[in-house]
Scaffold this active site. Structure first.
Site, PDB file in Angstrom:
ATOM      1  N   GLU A 203       0.830  -1.207   0.000  1.00  0.00           N
ATOM      2  CA  GLU A 203       0.000   0.000   0.000  1.00  0.00           C
ATOM      3  C   GLU A 203       0.868   1.261   0.000  1.00  0.00           C
ATOM      4  O   GLU A 203       0.345   2.377   0.121  1.00  0.00           O
ATOM      5  CB  GLU A 203      -0.933  -0.003   1.213  1.00  0.00           C
ATOM      6  CG  GLU A 203      -2.186  -0.848   1.020  1.00  0.00           C
ATOM      7  CD  GLU A 203      -1.899  -2.308   0.719  1.00  0.00           C
ATOM      8  OE1 GLU A 203      -1.142  -2.929   1.481  1.00  0.00           O
ATOM      9  OE2 GLU A 203      -2.402  -2.815  -0.289  1.00  0.00           O
ATOM     10  N   ASN A 287      -0.467  -7.306  -4.293  1.00  0.00           N
ATOM     11  CA  ASN A 287      -1.116  -6.441  -5.274  1.00  0.00           C
ATOM     12  C   ASN A 287      -0.115  -5.484  -5.920  1.00  0.00           C
ATOM     13  O   ASN A 287       0.858  -5.086  -5.302  1.00  0.00           O
ATOM     14  CB  ASN A 287      -2.226  -5.620  -4.601  1.00  0.00           C
ATOM     15  CG  ASN A 287      -1.693  -4.700  -3.515  1.00  0.00           C
ATOM     16  OD1 ASN A 287      -1.397  -5.156  -2.419  1.00  0.00           O
ATOM     17  ND2 ASN A 287      -1.534  -3.429  -3.816  1.00  0.00           N
ATOM     18  N   ASP A 329      -7.041  -4.787  -5.605  1.00  0.00           N
ATOM     19  CA  ASP A 329      -6.185  -5.127  -4.466  1.00  0.00           C
ATOM     20  C   ASP A 329      -6.191  -6.615  -4.158  1.00  0.00           C
ATOM     21  O   ASP A 329      -6.216  -6.996  -3.001  1.00  0.00           O
ATOM     22  CB  ASP A 329      -6.590  -4.320  -3.214  1.00  0.00           C
ATOM     23  CG  ASP A 329      -5.687  -4.635  -2.018  1.00  0.00           C
ATOM     24  OD1 ASP A 329      -4.478  -4.851  -2.227  1.00  0.00           O
ATOM     25  OD2 ASP A 329      -6.185  -4.682  -0.877  1.00  0.00           O
TER      26      ASP A 329
END
Lengths: 602, 186
Positions: A203, A287, A329
């Site tokens: 992230e 991801n 994701d």
């Protein structure tokens, strides 16, 4: 006519059967654990996966469908930490090892003494600032044991080796920089003389990698990135992917916009399995970064897929991408269970993987060929997997568009199931999958890469899927690709699973119940309410007194539970990357606090 | 005296414009305002801590333009990646009443500049000082610790919860950080 009606009735009753609790009989052709996961049961639990095949199954059977109703608390232990406890308690000889979330304190408990008093604690003192670059609570997924040492990762991206007897630090290696958003949360796996670890931070635009360290001193032996030129990914002449879309030079560069692979994610923060016969290490990649797919046209190799690598050199052997150009994701870091089964009349060595995309994949682990991909979750965003090309089929209506809210996307960003591992019973031949039942709304917005800050570009809010419940615990027939029975839970099932020879399967719920379930019927045989919600991994062992015990960490948190562990404000549905929208009620049913619970028969 | 209504009307109109006041010359990144503030209500001696506020904070947090700019920069500098739309995530919520490091705008400005020990990065030298003040003013609006007339209305993006303007007036309770663990000296 009458015969036809009877046939119709039979057909209907047959198709209805899977949903009702039926007795699964073991057959000669049922999937089996490979020989390296069998062996005589030593009564210990030395690595979170239990064995290299990651079956999380114990041959102990003192606690069984008859006796489990009498389970009682043997002892408890407070970890002193209020964050999400995702770790697995290990047992080696007469000692239990418990690892807390940040600040990653390792406790050793003496099982030979009444009440299992603390032998020692080891405190690695990770940098407090690392908490600011951990996307989804400051969790850790467990220590691992080998050669008289305990190995684990710390939130500030160090790997440490601790003497299992004395608690003294043997070595400590820094592998990442929190200023670039790099953290570590995964459980290492030791293969021969190497400790295998990977980086977290998908992230934060971290460029993912997996690395092997020398077990003696922690120095790096090999390192393979998930994006970039073939040399960095350790792709060479022995790389033989099954599907054409994975063949070509430097796909880790060419399937991205210029230089985007440098912040491309593909972090390695999940589960590792190892086949000693093939000498292959299996790991997933996370991801691609950022979440907003419109920023990164292309297949974004080698993110959101599975690698098989030579365990000695790290050289890639095959790769399969579960989500090319990932839209939502869908990290691919979930557990990979190695099994032997007969497929279309031929014995195959397979890897079974319940993925975030909503399918249970059965993959030939020698070649990377997908044998089957069957849905275990309500799906709107995807329709299936093309068996010719291996490619995930997506519903174009659910593809993100910048600045537009796309509704009713199932599964959600954490996927049909997240990191929390399934278990495979060597006895019933079934897979037990803890998972979710959720959908979400998604709005892509333009992200902005600033090292050390989140790199997302999406607003998300999640909510319960069809039926209104958010969690499911499913017994899965791997060959048929269908569920045998399912237990619905109010909240996502974010705990791991344990299968035992007593035909009892264990898992925990986010509202705090630790449950023992009949492995064949799904009947709840025993349950106990712990002090906080459960997101940990249950384990079982034979104590020094010869009795069987079951251990679980209670302590809510993780991405799903961060509304409680992080004191988040339920008025903002997009809080915790959209999970708070679904979890508002969790604040009313549980509080935070880490406690170990260990159970035994009277 | 017949001009009195006109004068009064002008006065009212002019005062209403304060909400829209704006500075046209931006601060250089390196410049930094200095407010004398304390983090705690406690001090040596009975008089309370010595503080001196220049009034700049009021100018920012009662001004809709500054708050709207702050809302834009809040996203541009990725504040929302950790604090979401005020509900929090890896960072604490900003719309609630808990302020570990002080909830006045001067405290928030200082928190953005310095960073904080449990994960808040330091943005000193990375964001121009006036923009830090604007972000802090927007953060104050999340818990509706700014005048209703200055707080933002609903935006065009995904509805995350009630708009800042529609939230009830907030409270600020300073402190409340719980140490993470029972760490033992080694």
């Amino acid at each position: 006519m009458g015969g036809a009606r009877l046939a119709l009735v039979l057909a209907v009753s047959l198709t209805l059967q899977p949903a009702s609790p039926i007795l699964a009989q073991p057959t000669s052709s049922q999937p089996a654990a490979p020989h390296f996961a069998m062996g005589p049961e030593d009564g210990q639990w030395t690595i979170p996966q239990k064995n290299y095949a990651s079956t999380r199954y114990s041959d102990l059977s003192e606690i069984n469908i008859e006796t489990v109703k009498n389970l009682q608390v043997a002892f408890t232990f407070s970890t002193g930490v209020n964050k999400g406890h995702e770790s697995a308690p290990l047992v080696v000889g007469g000692t239990m090892y418990v690892l807390s979330p940040y600040p990653n304190i390792l406790y050793a408990l003496d099982l030979t003494q009444p009440g299992a008093p603390m032998k020692w604690q080891y405190n690695p003192k990770p940098a407090a600032a690392a908490q600011g670059v951990a996307c989804c609570d400051v969790v850790n997924r467990g220590p691992t044991f080998a050669n008289g040492r305990i190995f684990f990762t710390t939130l500030d991206a160090h790997v440490v080796a601790v003497n299992a007897e004395t608690g003294e630090e043997v070595w400590r290696t820094k592998l990442g920089d929190i200023n670039r958003g790099e953290t570590m949360t995964m459980a290492p796996l030791v293969v021969k003389d190497k400790v295998i670890v990977g980086i977290s931070g998908g992230e934060y635009g971290v460029r993912g990698w997996i690395q092997a360290l020398n077990i003696e001193d922690g120095t790096s032996v090999w390192k393979a990135y998930s994006t970039g030129p073939d040399q960095d990914v350790k792709i060479g002449p022995n790389f033989k992917p099954f599907y054409d879309s994975d063949k070509g030079a430097d796909l880790g560069v060419t399937t991205w916009p210029a230089d985007a692979w440098q912040q491309g994610g593909g972090t390695v923060w999940g589960w590792l399995s190892y086949d000693p016969d093939l000498n292959l290490l299996y790991h997933g990649t996370g991801n691609p970064g950022p979440w907003n797919p419109n920023q990164r046209p292309g297949d974004n190799k080698w993110t959101a897929g599975i690698f098989a690598r030579d365990a000695d050199t790290g050289e890639a052997r095959w790769f399969y991408q579960t989500a090319p150009h990932d839209l939502h994701d869908w990290d691919n870091i979930n557990e990979m269970i190695l099994l032997d089964l007969e497929w279309e009349g031929r014995p195959r060595k397979v890897l079974v993987h319940p993925g975030r995309t909503g399918f249970v994949y059965v993959i030939d682990r020698t070649t990377g060929e997908v044998l089957s991909a069957k849905p275990f979750h309500a799906l709107t965003a995807v329709t299936g997997v093309d068996m010719e090309t291996g490619r995930l089929q997506v519903n174009s209506e659910k593809e993100p568009v910048n600045n537009r809210v796309i509704r009713d996307i199932c599964p959600t960003a954490p996927g049909a199931k997240d990191w929390n591992p399934s278990a495979f019973s060597h006895k019933t031949g079934l897979l037990y999958i803890p998972h979710m039942n959720m959908c979400m709304d998604w709005e892509s917005v333009e992200p902005n890469y600033i090292a050390g800050t989140p790199y997302l570009g999406a607003e998300v809010r999640m909510y319960p899927g069809p039926g209104g419940h958010m969690g499911e615990f499913t017994a899965w027939d791997i060959k048929e690709g269908k569920e045998l029975w399912t237990i619905n839970e109010r909240f996502p099932v974010w705990s791991g699973t344990l299968a035992t020879a007593g035909d009892v399967v264990f898992y925990g719920t986010m509202d705090g119940w630790f449950k023992a379930v009949h492995a064949r019927t799904g009947e709840v045989l025993w349950q106990f309410k712990t002090s906080s919600g459960i997101i940990g991994q249950p384990t079982t062992y034979r104590g020094p007194d010869g009795k069987q015990y079951v251990a679980i960490l209670s302590g809510v948190g993780g991405w799903a539970g961060s509304i409680v562990s992080g004191d988040l404000d339920p008025r903002d549905g997009t809080a915790a990357l959209g999970f708070v929208n679904a979890m508002r009620e969790l604040k009313n049913v549980t509080t935070k606090g880490g406690t170990l619970y260990v159970f035994k028969l009277p | 005296m017949k001009h009195l209504p006109l004068i009064l009307l002008s006065a009212i109109l002019l005062s209403a414009c304060e909400r829209e006041d704006r500075e046209y010359r931006s601060n250089p990144v390196t410049a930094e305002t200095e407010e004398k503030i304390a983090l705690v209500p406690l001090s040596a001696g009975p008089s309370g801590p010595t503080e001196h506020r220049s009034g700049l904070g009021k100018e920012y947090e009662e001004n809709a333009y500054h708050i709207a700019q702050g809302k834009k920069f809040y996203v541009w500098f990725n504040c929302n990646g950790c604090h979401a739309n005020g509900g929090g995530g890896s960072g604490p919520p900003l719309m609630d009443d808990r302020w570990f490091y002080g909830g006045q705008i001067e405290n928030i400005v200082q928190t953005i500049r310095e960073g904080r020990p449990n994960g808040m990065p330091s943005f000193r030298g990375k964001i121009p000082d006036d923009q830090i003040w604007q972000i802090a003013a927007y953060v104050r609006s999340m818990g509706r610790n700014v005048p209703k007339a200055a707080a933002p209305g609903r935006n065009d993006d995904m509805h995350s919860g009630p708009a800042e303007q529609r939230r009830p007036p907030g409270e600020v309770i300073d402190g409340g950080q719980v140490p993470p663990a029972a760490q033992m000296p080694q």
